[in-house]
Design a protein around this motif. Structure first.
Motif, mmCIF file in Angstrom:
data_model
loop_
_atom_site.group_PDB
_atom_site.id
_atom_site.type_symbol
_atom_site.label_atom_id
_atom_site.label_comp_id
_atom_site.label_asym_id
_atom_site.label_seq_id
_atom_site.Cartn_x
_atom_site.Cartn_y
_atom_site.Cartn_z
ATOM 1 N N GLY A 13 74.900 -30.642 32.582
ATOM 2 C CA GLY A 13 75.817 -31.688 32.145
ATOM 3 C C GLY A 13 75.926 -32.916 33.027
ATOM 4 O O GLY A 13 76.755 -33.781 32.763
ATOM 5 N N SER A 14 75.070 -33.031 34.059
ATOM 6 C CA SER A 14 75.321 -34.131 35.000
ATOM 7 C C SER A 14 74.904 -35.499 34.483
ATOM 8 O O SER A 14 75.622 -36.476 34.658
ATOM 9 C CB SER A 14 74.679 -33.849 36.361
ATOM 10 O OG SER A 14 73.286 -34.003 36.322
ATOM 11 N N ASN A 15 73.740 -35.590 33.833
ATOM 12 C CA ASN A 15 73.360 -36.934 33.349
ATOM 13 C C ASN A 15 74.268 -37.366 32.225
ATOM 14 O O ASN A 15 74.681 -38.523 32.150
ATOM 15 C CB ASN A 15 71.875 -36.981 32.961
ATOM 16 C CG ASN A 15 71.617 -36.567 31.520
ATOM 17 O OD1 ASN A 15 71.758 -37.363 30.608
ATOM 18 N ND2 ASN A 15 71.258 -35.301 31.304
ATOM 19 N N GLY B 24 72.366 -29.536 42.219
ATOM 20 C CA GLY B 24 71.964 -30.777 41.550
ATOM 21 C C GLY B 24 72.618 -31.060 40.221
ATOM 22 O O GLY B 24 72.330 -32.082 39.592
ATOM 23 N N SER B 25 73.498 -30.170 39.754
ATOM 24 C CA SER B 25 74.131 -30.399 38.447
ATOM 25 C C SER B 25 75.429 -29.605 38.393
ATOM 26 O O SER B 25 75.882 -29.104 39.426
ATOM 27 C CB SER B 25 73.183 -29.963 37.333
ATOM 28 O OG SER B 25 73.763 -30.215 36.073
ATOM 29 N N VAL B 26 76.005 -29.501 37.243
ATOM 30 C CA VAL B 26 77.164 -28.663 36.916
ATOM 31 C C VAL B 26 78.462 -29.054 37.643
ATOM 32 O O VAL B 26 79.509 -29.177 37.015
ATOM 33 C CB VAL B 26 76.880 -27.151 37.187
ATOM 34 C CG1 VAL B 26 78.048 -26.285 36.715
ATOM 35 C CG2 VAL B 26 75.617 -26.702 36.496
ATOM 36 N N LEU C 71 67.702 -41.696 28.794
ATOM 37 C CA LEU C 71 66.316 -41.246 28.977
ATOM 38 C C LEU C 71 66.202 -40.845 30.447
ATOM 39 O O LEU C 71 65.980 -41.675 31.312
ATOM 40 C CB LEU C 71 65.333 -42.354 28.622
ATOM 41 C CG LEU C 71 63.878 -41.897 28.535
ATOM 42 C CD1 LEU C 71 63.666 -41.008 27.317
ATOM 43 C CD2 LEU C 71 62.923 -43.071 28.503
ATOM 44 N N THR C 72 66.402 -39.545 30.680
ATOM 45 C CA THR C 72 66.644 -39.096 32.052
ATOM 46 C C THR C 72 65.412 -39.072 32.941
ATOM 47 O O THR C 72 65.533 -39.111 34.155
ATOM 48 C CB THR C 72 67.253 -37.680 32.041
ATOM 49 O OG1 THR C 72 66.437 -36.852 31.188
ATOM 50 C CG2 THR C 72 68.664 -37.704 31.513
ATOM 51 N N GLY C 73 64.215 -38.991 32.356
ATOM 52 C CA GLY C 73 63.056 -38.929 33.246
ATOM 53 C C GLY C 73 61.720 -38.958 32.541
ATOM 54 O O GLY C 73 61.646 -39.004 31.306
ATOM 55 N N HIS D 118 67.001 -38.750 37.033
ATOM 56 C CA HIS D 118 68.297 -39.234 37.507
ATOM 57 C C HIS D 118 68.799 -38.450 38.723
ATOM 58 O O HIS D 118 69.770 -38.835 39.352
ATOM 59 C CB HIS D 118 69.327 -39.093 36.377
ATOM 60 C CG HIS D 118 69.577 -37.663 35.983
ATOM 61 N ND1 HIS D 118 68.682 -36.920 35.235
ATOM 62 C CD2 HIS D 118 70.606 -36.815 36.268
ATOM 63 C CE1 HIS D 118 69.152 -35.698 35.071
ATOM 64 N NE2 HIS D 118 70.325 -35.594 35.684
ATOM 65 N N LYS D 119 68.182 -37.312 39.053
ATOM 66 C CA LYS D 119 68.764 -36.430 40.066
ATOM 67 C C LYS D 119 68.857 -37.071 41.448
ATOM 68 O O LYS D 119 69.685 -36.679 42.270
ATOM 69 C CB LYS D 119 67.998 -35.115 40.113
ATOM 70 C CG LYS D 119 68.172 -34.313 38.810
ATOM 71 C CD LYS D 119 67.959 -32.850 39.023
ATOM 72 C CE LYS D 119 68.320 -32.043 37.792
ATOM 73 N NZ LYS D 119 67.427 -32.299 36.643
ATOM 74 N N LEU D 120 68.030 -38.077 41.685
ATOM 75 C CA LEU D 120 68.076 -38.758 42.987
ATOM 76 C C LEU D 120 69.449 -39.418 43.235
ATOM 77 O O LEU D 120 69.869 -39.558 44.382
ATOM 78 C CB LEU D 120 66.953 -39.808 43.045
ATOM 79 C CG LEU D 120 66.623 -40.430 44.391
ATOM 80 C CD1 LEU D 120 66.317 -39.387 45.458
ATOM 81 C CD2 LEU D 120 65.439 -41.400 44.252
HETATM 82 C C1 LIG Z 1 67.688 -31.794 35.446
HETATM 83 C C2 LIG Z 1 67.323 -32.667 34.337
HETATM 84 C C3 LIG Z 1 68.099 -32.734 33.162
HETATM 85 C C4 LIG Z 1 69.302 -31.861 32.905
HETATM 86 O O1 LIG Z 1 70.269 -31.804 33.873
HETATM 87 P P1 LIG Z 1 71.748 -32.334 33.651
HETATM 88 O O2 LIG Z 1 72.470 -31.937 34.857
HETATM 89 O O3 LIG Z 1 72.258 -31.706 32.407
HETATM 90 O O4 LIG Z 1 71.640 -33.791 33.517
HETATM 91 C C5 LIG Z 1 67.747 -33.632 32.185
HETATM 92 N N1 LIG Z 1 66.662 -34.408 32.310
HETATM 93 C C6 LIG Z 1 65.883 -34.369 33.400
HETATM 94 C C7 LIG Z 1 64.694 -35.264 33.471
HETATM 95 C C8 LIG Z 1 66.195 -33.517 34.450
HETATM 96 O O5 LIG Z 1 65.425 -33.490 35.526
#
Ligand SMILES: *Cc1c(COP(=O)(O)O)cnc(C)c1O
Length: 457
Positions: A271-273, A233-235, A417-419, A116-118
């Motif tokens: 905490g970003s996703n 990328g987060s926080v 499902l972040t990645g 999701h970081k993109l």
């Molecule tokens: C970076 C990452 C996370 C955790 O980061 P959050 O900022 O908490 O979302 C979770 N899943 C994947 C696949 C990541 O790359």
């Protein structure tokens, strides 16, 4: 509408994609605590932050009242290349578990960065470009953020300097090469490139680095190089804002079929996703329009929410960043090496921290082997090989579904499902060979770290 009508994948039309990000803070009665200047302990204002961050992103960071921010057209066009991401009804997993629960997951691994970081990388690169900057610096741990930012920077023709935690740099050469393919320069951290890096190397020769240390290096590089800013990328609040695209799409897809979730689950590193996924749902909860159970899942080895202190702390090891009030394990806490690199940060988003302190969400910590059991179970029936980070959410989604099996309740569960986990096969190998350990820090270890929290008065 009957359940049979819900397809395996709910897609949105391009025209149904979100046109604005949602700023959850606008609906919070108790706002997240402000960032403080580490020297004066006064709230940081825009001018003070301007040396470190891009101007437009600072506005987003400090804005606790504007509910919606328009997504600029250039960013929306980039999103269209890999979004909307699918919302999948996990019929195969439900069948396998023989649960009456209805399980959905929002899959963010459908792009080359694999996570999701993109979603935030492209936004941050865009604002840097609009400001006329030459480039940006950042840190990366597991490598997903560095990869995403490299892709975003190459799209806008920006230079990208990534400080990669040394242990990952050595263990994940392929991630490094993806970043270089997109034109980024990748330096193992700690390095002799920066003052703070040299200091850390002197004090801890042979260290394999940490996220907090790489952050210090990236910040120093940005503030000491003309035309550069630092991105994260987060926080930060701005990252949660950009990631609200996940939750907005999820809600739009569910609304199409009149589905209301009972439980929303996400893994939590910074905490970003999770903040993005829950944003519109938490908004409804805050406005008293609906209620949801919201669960943050973290590794038992790095338990910021479940065993951390809610306190002002440094965001980095070198103590050059502003202080943030958050659930933290202490900026000197170095979690035992586990295989969910993206979840090893010592602190947590100040927005989510406030929501958690106010009892609006729950948190749970899960041990590593249980996470990989869930990852494997999921991969075998749903076909996606999940990132270890994402598998934390899978673990708790399966546990909740099994609870429904006991009680006969037909709850609707949505998880993020972040990645994907293709770069994490060493971790899967350890799991398969029975060599994976469940390290859990002792109270004494945590206390030693809490003792070093900055003294506030
Ligand atoms: C970076 C990452 C996370 C955790 O980061 P959050 O900022 O908490 O979302 C979770 N899943 C994947 C696949 C990541 O790359």
């Amino acid at each position: 509408m009957s359940a049979e009508k819900i397809p395996y994948k709910i897609y949105l039309e391009e025209s149904e994609m979100p046109k604005a990000w949602y700023n959850l803070r606008a609906d919070m009665k108790n706002k997240p605590a402000p960032l403080l200047n580490p020297a004066t302990h006064e709230p940081m204002n825009a001018e003070e932050l301007a040396g470190v961050f891009c101007d437009e992103l600072i506005k987003q960071e400090l804005d606790d009242t504007t509910p919606y921010f328009d997504i600029p057209e250039e960013i929306r066009n980039f999103y269209k290349m890999y979004r909307p991401s699918p919302l999948v009804r996990a019929y195969c997993l439900e069948e396998k578990l023989q649960t009456p629960a209805k399980i959905y997951y929002k899959f963010e691994g459908n792009n080359t960065s694999g996570s999701h970081k993109l979603n935030s990388a492209i936004a941050q690169a865009y604002y840097a470009k609009m400001q006329g900057l030459k480039g940006v610096t950042t840190e990366t741990g597991a490598g997903q953020w560095g990869t995403a930012l490299s892709m975003a920077c190459s799209y806008f023709g920006l230079d990208c300097k990534v400080y990669m935690v040394k242990v990952s740099y050595e263990q994940k050469p392929f991630r490094r090469e993806v970043m270089r393919t997109y034109g980024a320069s990748v330096t193992p951290s700690p390095s002799t490139d920066t003052r703070v890096g040299r200091k850390i190397l002197e004090e801890h020769p042979g260290t394999t680095g940490s996220l907090g240390c790489a952050i210090s290096e990236a910040v120093e590089k940005a503030t000491s190089t003309e035309g550069y800013r630092y991105v994260l990328g987060s926080v930060l609040n701005q990252v949660l804002l950009h990631q609200s695209v996940i939750g907005l799409e999820t809600k739009a897809a569910l609304d199409k079929y009149g589905v209301k979730p009972d439980i929303i689950i996400g893994c939590a590193g910074g905490g970003s996703n999770l903040g993005g996924l829950i944003a519109p749902f938490m908004g409804e909860k805050l406005r008293g329009e609906a209620d949801y159970r919201i669960i943050a899942v973290e590794p038992a080895s790095c338990p910021s929410f479940t065993r951390g202190k809610y306190a002002y702390d440094f965001c980095d090891t070198g103590m050059v960043c502003p202080l943030a009030k958050m659930y933290t394990l202490g900026s000197g806490f170095i979690p035992a090496p586990n295989h969910a690199g993206g979840l090893r940060y010592h602190g947590m988003s100040s927005t989510l921290s406030q929501l958690y302190a106010d009892g609006l969400m729950e948190a749970t910590g899960v041990p590593q082997t249980a996470v990989f059991e869930a990852a494997e179970q999921f991969a075998r029936v749903e076909g996606i090989l999940p990132a270890p980070e994402s598998a934390h959410a899978i673990r708790v989604a399966i546990d909740e579904a099994m609870r429904c099996k006991e009680t006969g309740e037909e709850k609707t569960i949505v998880f993020g499902l972040t990645g994907t986990g293709y770069f994490d096969m060493v971790a899967y190998e350890k799991f398969h060979d029975g060599k994976m350990e469940d390290y859990i820090p002792t109270d004494e270890e945590l206390q030693a770290s809490f003792d070093k929290l900055p003294k506030m008065d």
